[in-house]
Write a protein that holds these residues in place. Structure first.
Motif, PDB file in Angstrom:
ATOM      1  N   TYR A  34     -33.767  25.328 -72.164  1.00  0.00           N
ATOM      2  CA  TYR A  34     -32.799  26.530 -72.330  1.00  0.00           C
ATOM      3  C   TYR A  34     -31.579  26.057 -72.875  1.00  0.00           C
ATOM      4  N   ILE A  35     -30.841  24.824 -72.370  1.00  0.00           N
ATOM      5  CA  ILE A  35     -29.744  24.329 -72.736  1.00  0.00           C
ATOM      6  C   ILE A  35     -29.721  24.039 -74.085  1.00  0.00           C
ATOM      7  N   ILE A  36     -30.600  23.194 -74.511  1.00  0.00           N
ATOM      8  CA  ILE A  36     -30.826  22.601 -75.937  1.00  0.00           C
ATOM      9  C   ILE A  36     -30.888  23.905 -76.975  1.00  0.00           C
ATOM     10  N   SER A  37     -31.527  24.865 -76.461  1.00  0.00           N
ATOM     11  CA  SER A  37     -31.985  25.905 -77.467  1.00  0.00           C
ATOM     12  C   SER A  37     -30.688  26.678 -77.727  1.00  0.00           C
ATOM     13  N   THR A  38     -29.683  26.737 -76.693  1.00  0.00           N
ATOM     14  CA  THR A  38     -28.489  27.623 -76.613  1.00  0.00           C
ATOM     15  C   THR A  38     -27.646  26.605 -77.488  1.00  0.00           C
ATOM     16  N   ILE A  39     -27.296  25.370 -77.359  1.00  0.00           N
ATOM     17  CA  ILE A  39     -26.717  24.726 -78.062  1.00  0.00           C
ATOM     18  C   ILE A  39     -26.822  24.698 -79.681  1.00  0.00           C
ATOM     19  N   LEU A  40     -28.343  24.586 -79.868  1.00  0.00           N
ATOM     20  CA  LEU A  40     -28.428  24.622 -81.291  1.00  0.00           C
ATOM     21  C   LEU A  40     -27.968  25.897 -81.963  1.00  0.00           C
ATOM     22  N   LYS A  41     -27.909  27.093 -81.078  1.00  0.00           N
ATOM     23  CA  LYS A  41     -27.606  28.330 -81.564  1.00  0.00           C
ATOM     24  C   LYS A  41     -26.109  28.398 -82.044  1.00  0.00           C
ATOM     25  N   ILE A  42     -25.249  27.450 -81.605  1.00  0.00           N
ATOM     26  CA  ILE A  42     -23.860  27.418 -81.564  1.00  0.00           C
ATOM     27  C   ILE A  42     -23.506  27.121 -83.167  1.00  0.00           C
ATOM     28  N   GLN A  43     -22.763  27.795 -83.852  1.00  0.00           N
ATOM     29  CA  GLN A  43     -22.641  27.478 -85.268  1.00  0.00           C
ATOM     30  C   GLN A  43     -21.551  26.408 -85.505  1.00  0.00           C
ATOM     31  N   SER A  44     -20.693  26.261 -84.694  1.00  0.00           N
ATOM     32  CA  SER A  44     -19.691  25.505 -85.049  1.00  0.00           C
ATOM     33  C   SER A  44     -19.908  23.916 -84.613  1.00  0.00           C
ATOM     34  N   THR A  45     -19.803  23.050 -85.506  1.00  0.00           N
ATOM     35  CA  THR A  45     -20.124  21.683 -85.006  1.00  0.00           C
ATOM     36  C   THR A  45     -19.178  20.971 -83.630  1.00  0.00           C
ATOM     37  N   HIS A  46     -17.976  21.508 -83.765  1.00  0.00           N
ATOM     38  CA  HIS A  46     -17.202  20.967 -82.518  1.00  0.00           C
ATOM     39  C   HIS A  46     -17.631  21.692 -81.222  1.00  0.00           C
ATOM     40  N   GLY A  47     -18.111  23.045 -81.299  1.00  0.00           N
ATOM     41  CA  GLY A  47     -18.767  23.620 -80.113  1.00  0.00           C
ATOM     42  C   GLY A  47     -20.017  23.162 -79.432  1.00  0.00           C
ATOM     43  N   ARG A  48     -20.837  22.486 -80.750  1.00  0.00           N
ATOM     44  CA  ARG A  48     -22.023  21.909 -80.409  1.00  0.00           C
ATOM     45  C   ARG A  48     -21.861  20.575 -79.481  1.00  0.00           C
ATOM     46  N   GLN A  49     -21.019  19.821 -80.050  1.00  0.00           N
ATOM     47  CA  GLN A  49     -20.622  18.514 -79.410  1.00  0.00           C
ATOM     48  C   GLN A  49     -19.890  18.642 -77.925  1.00  0.00           C
ATOM     49  N   LYS A  50     -18.940  19.739 -77.856  1.00  0.00           N
ATOM     50  CA  LYS A  50     -18.586  19.934 -76.493  1.00  0.00           C
ATOM     51  C   LYS A  50     -19.467  20.265 -75.666  1.00  0.00           C
ATOM     52  N   ALA A  51     -20.281  21.255 -76.000  1.00  0.00           N
ATOM     53  CA  ALA A  51     -21.445  21.638 -75.140  1.00  0.00           C
ATOM     54  C   ALA A  51     -22.372  20.547 -74.772  1.00  0.00           C
ATOM     55  N   PHE A  52     -22.712  19.821 -75.814  1.00  0.00           N
ATOM     56  CA  PHE A  52     -23.605  18.714 -75.424  1.00  0.00           C
ATOM     57  C   PHE A  52     -22.971  17.389 -74.675  1.00  0.00           C
TER      58      PHE A  52
END
Length: 282
Positions: free
Chosen positions: A183-201
């Motif tokens: 669920y975490i990875i699927s939610t991260i992949l839905k984040i549009q901004s690259t910075h947001g994905r990197q921060k979540a990961f």
């Protein structure tokens, strides 16, 4: 009469055991004597054991019980941490409610209770075995498989308990952790901004690394028959579990925490200033 402050209180004053000035000095002397007695007693026990070889008797099974209990608690705690990250990333608006102090206290209490009760069966069965092959454990701590190798009794029940125990506890913990990260990875992949994905990961990377190492060592060490035991290989995996995982703990619990980094930088500046004070030249 207690003073009443308007607004939010950010600092507190500890009043002490008694607000009577006449009792402060006697109470200080009393508790000082008690603490000195405690320190003296513990030091006496420590040095008595240190210089008396007759007291250097290893409690093999007690050490193993503590090791298995803490290991089980750690696996469950990592599962609880994966749930914490799931809520923080997938359901951030309800994080304060779902991860309140009450819920966190319940999770921690349940984690250690399950860990310390679940390992009783191993110790009971190991205590019934006969050990006549050798009295030397060829390992750097009292582990389960090296101890079974020294037994001249039938170890089938212990091995079955290990497999069942590993499947129910570690298997379910691994499954819940895996579901959380799906669920975490699927939610991260839905984040549009690259910075947001990197921060979540980045909030999950260190924890995920620790989970992979722990479960890799668990399956390689214990989820196999004792006949396939390899001394050098299993020592290596045990070393990963005991040394590498504690090395990663600062990354998991502190270095990814912004508030801790701010406090650490303040402390570093304070220490630097105290060691190398700036001199003002007039």
């Amino acid at each position: 009469m207690a003073l009443k402050y308007q607004g939010n209180v950010s600092e507190f004053i500890i009043q002490g055991l008694s607000d009577s000035p006449s009792l402060q000095l006697p109470l200080f002397v009393l508790f000082l004597i008690i603490y000195l007695f405690i320190i003296t007693g513990n030091l006496t026990i420590f040095f008595s054991i240190l210089f008396n070889s007759n007291l250097h008797t290893p409690i093999c099974l007690a050490q193993l019980y503590i090791y298995i209990s803490l290991a089980c608690s750690e696996y469950i705690l990592l599962t609880a941490m994966s749930y914490d990250r799931y809520v923080a990333i997938c359901d951030p608006l309800h994080y304060i409610h779902r991860m309140s102090n009450k819920h966190c206290s319940w999770l921690i209490s349940a984690t250690y209770c399950v860990g310390f009760f679940a390992s009783v069966g191993h110790v009971v069965l190991l205590h019934k075995l006969s050990y006549c092959n050798s009295h030397i454990i060829d390992h750097f701590f009292c582990d389960l498989i090296p101890l079974l190798k020294l037994s001249c009794s039938d170890t089938f029940n212990v091995e079955i308990l290990t497999y069942v125990f590993g499947t129910l506890l570690a298997g379910n913990s691994f499954l819940l952790t895996l579901i959380s990260y799906i669920y975490i990875i699927s939610t991260i992949l839905k984040i549009q901004s690259t910075h947001g994905r990197q921060k979540a990961f980045s909030t999950c990377a260190s924890h995920l690394t620790c989970v992979i190492i722990l479960y890799m060592t668990l399956f390689c060490l214990y989820m196999k028959p004792t006949t396939s035991y390899s001394l050098d290989r299993d020592k290596f995996f045990s070393l990963l579990y005991i040394v590498l995982v504690p090395l990663l703990n600062p990354l998991i619990y502190t270095l990814k925490n912004k508030e801790f980094l701010i406090a650490f930088n303040k402390l570093r500046c304070r220490v630097k200033f105290s060691l190398f004070p700036v001199k003002i030249i007039h």
